[in-house]
Design a protein around this motif. Structure first.
Motif, PDB file in Angstrom:
ATOM      1  N   GLY A 107       0.796  -1.214   0.000  1.00  0.00           N
ATOM      2  CA  GLY A 107       0.000   0.000   0.000  1.00  0.00           C
ATOM      3  C   GLY A 107       0.833   1.270   0.000  1.00  0.00           C
ATOM      4  N   LEU A 108       0.115   2.383   0.103  1.00  0.00           N
ATOM      5  CA  LEU A 108       0.743   3.701   0.007  1.00  0.00           C
ATOM      6  C   LEU A 108       1.790   3.942   1.096  1.00  0.00           C
ATOM      7  CD1 LEU A 108      -2.352   5.931  -0.860  1.00  0.00           C
ATOM      8  CD2 LEU A 108      -0.511   5.188  -2.397  1.00  0.00           C
ATOM      9  N   ASN A 109       1.603   3.379   2.254  1.00  0.00           N
ATOM     10  CA  ASN A 109       2.535   3.583   3.363  1.00  0.00           C
ATOM     11  C   ASN A 109       3.557   2.454   3.475  1.00  0.00           C
ATOM     12  OD1 ASN A 109       1.383   6.029   4.265  1.00  0.00           O
ATOM     13  ND2 ASN A 109      -0.277   4.872   5.210  1.00  0.00           N
ATOM     14  N   PHE A 110       3.739   1.710   2.382  1.00  0.00           N
ATOM     15  CA  PHE A 110       4.636   0.556   2.405  1.00  0.00           C
ATOM     16  C   PHE A 110       6.003   0.910   2.991  1.00  0.00           C
ATOM     17  CE2 PHE A 110       8.344  -1.350   0.431  1.00  0.00           C
ATOM     18  CZ  PHE A 110       8.228  -2.663   0.865  1.00  0.00           C
ATOM     19  N   ARG A 111       6.657   1.895   2.417  1.00  0.00           N
ATOM     20  CA  ARG A 111       8.029   2.193   2.825  1.00  0.00           C
ATOM     21  C   ARG A 111       8.109   2.577   4.308  1.00  0.00           C
ATOM     22  NH1 ARG A 111      13.077   2.690   1.621  1.00  0.00           N
ATOM     23  NH2 ARG A 111      14.338   4.505   2.133  1.00  0.00           N
TER      24      ARG A 111
END
Length: 163
Positions: free
Chosen positions: A49-53
């Motif tokens: 998802g968008l907050n993976f990192r």
């Protein structure tokens, strides 16, 4: 000090029954920590998802910290004269942490980690009085540090989840 072929008697000022009670609490903290490390590593690998990192880096930091803590907890149990649990079978009986599910959404993973850290906080809090009651400052210090780490982590996870 008596030396025998089987073991050397421990005489550090804390009675064996008191040390055993302390080690029972530490064993639960150890099991919870081990299972939380595995869960955190699972989520590190499987988050999407968008907050993976951000979550990937956060969970890496957390499982690495837990790995070191596990060794310290087990070594404290040994220093108190008892064997540390070290198998999945033993940990299964002692833990309050449920296994992780790598198929959860990123938000669900964070919620699960928050719940697990709060479980571990409660486990550590339950273990603390046995050490404090007999002035086992080394164990009190270890557990106080663990409480600090997990309370800070829970705060960070809670902050990430708040809308």
């Amino acid at each position: 000090m008596k030396i025998s072929t089987s073991s050397i008697e421990l005489n550090t000022g804390i009675a064996k029954d008191k040390r055993e009670k302390i080690c029972n609490g530490l064993s639960s903290v150890l099991a919870d920590s081990y299972y939380l490390m595995i869960k955190t590593h699972n989520y590190h690998w499987n988050v999407k998802g968008l907050n993976f990192r951000q979550i990937h880096l956060l969970t890496e930091e957390q499982y690495m910290e837990l790995f070191g803590a596990i060794d310290n907890i087990a070594e404290r149990i040994r220093a108190l004269g008892f064997n540390a649990p070290g198998s999945v079978k033993e940990f299964d009986k002692l833990t309050s942490i449920k296994q992780g599910d790598g198929n959860l959404s990123a938000e669900e993973m964070l919620e699960d980690l928050l719940e697990s850290h709060e479980n571990l906080i409660r486990t550590a809090r339950k273990a603390l009085p046995a050490a404090a009651d007999v002035s086992d400052e080394a164990t009190v210090d270890l557990l106080t540090h663990r409480l600090d780490v997990h309370e800070k982590t829970a705060w960070m996870l809670r902050s990430m989840l708040e809308k």
